[in-house]
Design an enzyme around this catalytic site. Structure first.
Site, PDB file in Angstrom:
ATOM      1  N   LYS A 141       0.850  -1.198   0.000  1.00  0.00           N
ATOM      2  CA  LYS A 141       0.000   0.000   0.000  1.00  0.00           C
ATOM      3  C   LYS A 141       0.883   1.246   0.000  1.00  0.00           C
ATOM      4  O   LYS A 141       1.024   1.957   0.986  1.00  0.00           O
ATOM      5  CB  LYS A 141      -0.933  -0.012   1.206  1.00  0.00           C
ATOM      6  N   GLU A 207      -2.719 -16.555   3.712  1.00  0.00           N
ATOM      7  CA  GLU A 207      -3.570 -15.804   4.633  1.00  0.00           C
ATOM      8  C   GLU A 207      -4.729 -16.686   5.098  1.00  0.00           C
ATOM      9  O   GLU A 207      -5.380 -17.354   4.283  1.00  0.00           O
ATOM     10  CB  GLU A 207      -4.121 -14.561   3.934  1.00  0.00           C
ATOM     11  N   ASP A 228      -5.395 -12.959   9.513  1.00  0.00           N
ATOM     12  CA  ASP A 228      -6.112 -11.761   9.079  1.00  0.00           C
ATOM     13  C   ASP A 228      -7.221 -11.387  10.061  1.00  0.00           C
ATOM     14  O   ASP A 228      -8.166 -12.144  10.266  1.00  0.00           O
ATOM     15  CB  ASP A 228      -6.706 -11.982   7.680  1.00  0.00           C
TER      16      ASP A 228
END
Length: 291
Positions: A141, A207, A228
């Site tokens: 990100k 994940e 997560d």
């Protein structure tokens, strides 16, 4: 501060050169009309001041922005890369052609402000988990076109880089699991990929959202698992269930306030998008002095 090898320093220097060239072209275009008002032979001395406390980061980018316009400019750093500065402290002195310094000013400060912001935020998160086994890790990100620069800033602030992009590691997420038909099949496919050497992956990580999925992943041979959005009781149980078999990473909804409790569960890594996504730039300014 993270210490970089000679090889990585060369790569950083080349990255800074390319970034600065692109940014100067974006800002200057066919020429700096306002700087053209200044006598071309006039020289100047400029001070770079920090307006707030920070971990300084971005020196290679500032140097490139200045030297691409005035190769003979002299830059003296009073605060080294990765060191902390305080409000109103002079962090650097520059002497060179007045026109060049005026033209380079915004590009140079933009890099220093952005990258110091990332390094400073990272250092805050790293400090918050001291004494635990958890490492602070970045994500993808990042600001488009500035990923490598921001990941450098994370390392300067004491953090750890996750994968650079889609090409250097395997990170299996919810949609990959669904598309492959489940946890075990997708891990089998990843293992086959690695055996065939079709991709040079630094690691394979999967994940999971539940303890059932974690158990299934561990049974299928997972060596790195991303937990997560699990709550503290769930994380404690995940660490117990894992029993050191795989590297455990936390992701999702991590804040500075919640960070210490998350780290004390015993996980190995905590990935935080806010390090590079929600950047608060550090306030630096350039002040000219007569020679």
């Amino acid at each position: 501060m993270t210490h970089f090898t000679d090889e990585s320093q060369k790569a950083i220097a080349e990255l800074a050169r390319q970034d600065a060239a692109r940014a100067l072209q974006e800002d200057v275009g066919n020429g700096d009309l306002t700087a053209g008002l200044i006598d071309p032979v006039r020289r100047a001395r400029a001070l770079i001041l920090a307006r707030e406390s920070a971990v300084l980061c971005g020196a290679p980018w500032l140097e490139e922005a200045v030297h691409q316009l005035d190769p003979q400019a002299r830059i003296t750093w009073l605060v080294a890369e990765g060191q902390r500065c305080v409000a109103d402290q002079v962090v650097a002195e520059i002497e060179g052609q007045a026109r060049a310094l005026l033209t380079a000013e915004r590009t140079a400060l933009n890099y220093l402000q952005l990258l110091s912001g990332v390094a400073t935020t990272t250092a805050m998160y790293v400090d918050a988990v001291k004494g635990t086994r958890a490492r602070i890790v970045d994500t993808r990100k990042t600001l488009p076109g500035l990923r490598l620069a921001q990941k450098y800033a994370v390392r300067t602030g004491g953090g750890t880089n996750h994968r650079i992009g889609l090409y250097d590691a395997v990170l299996i997420k919810e949609n990959h699991i669904a598309a492959a038909g489940g946890v075990a099949p997708v891990l089998q496919a990843a293992a086959q990929l690695m055996r065939e050497g079709a991709a040079q992956a630094a690691f394979v990580e999967i994940e999971v959202e539940t303890l059932v999925q974690l158990d299934e992943a561990l049974q299928a041979g997972a060596t790195m698992v991303l937990l997560d959005n699990m709550d503290i009781p769930g994380l404690n149980e995940a660490v117990r269930l894992n029993a050191g078999r795989a590297i455990l990473e936390i992701s999702g909804g991590v804040t500075l306030k919640s960070l210490r409790a998350l780290a004390e569960t015993g996980v190995d890594r905590i990935s935080i998008g806010a390090l590079t996504k929600d950047v608060k730039a550090i306030d630096f300014s350039m002040r000219f002095q007569e020679l």
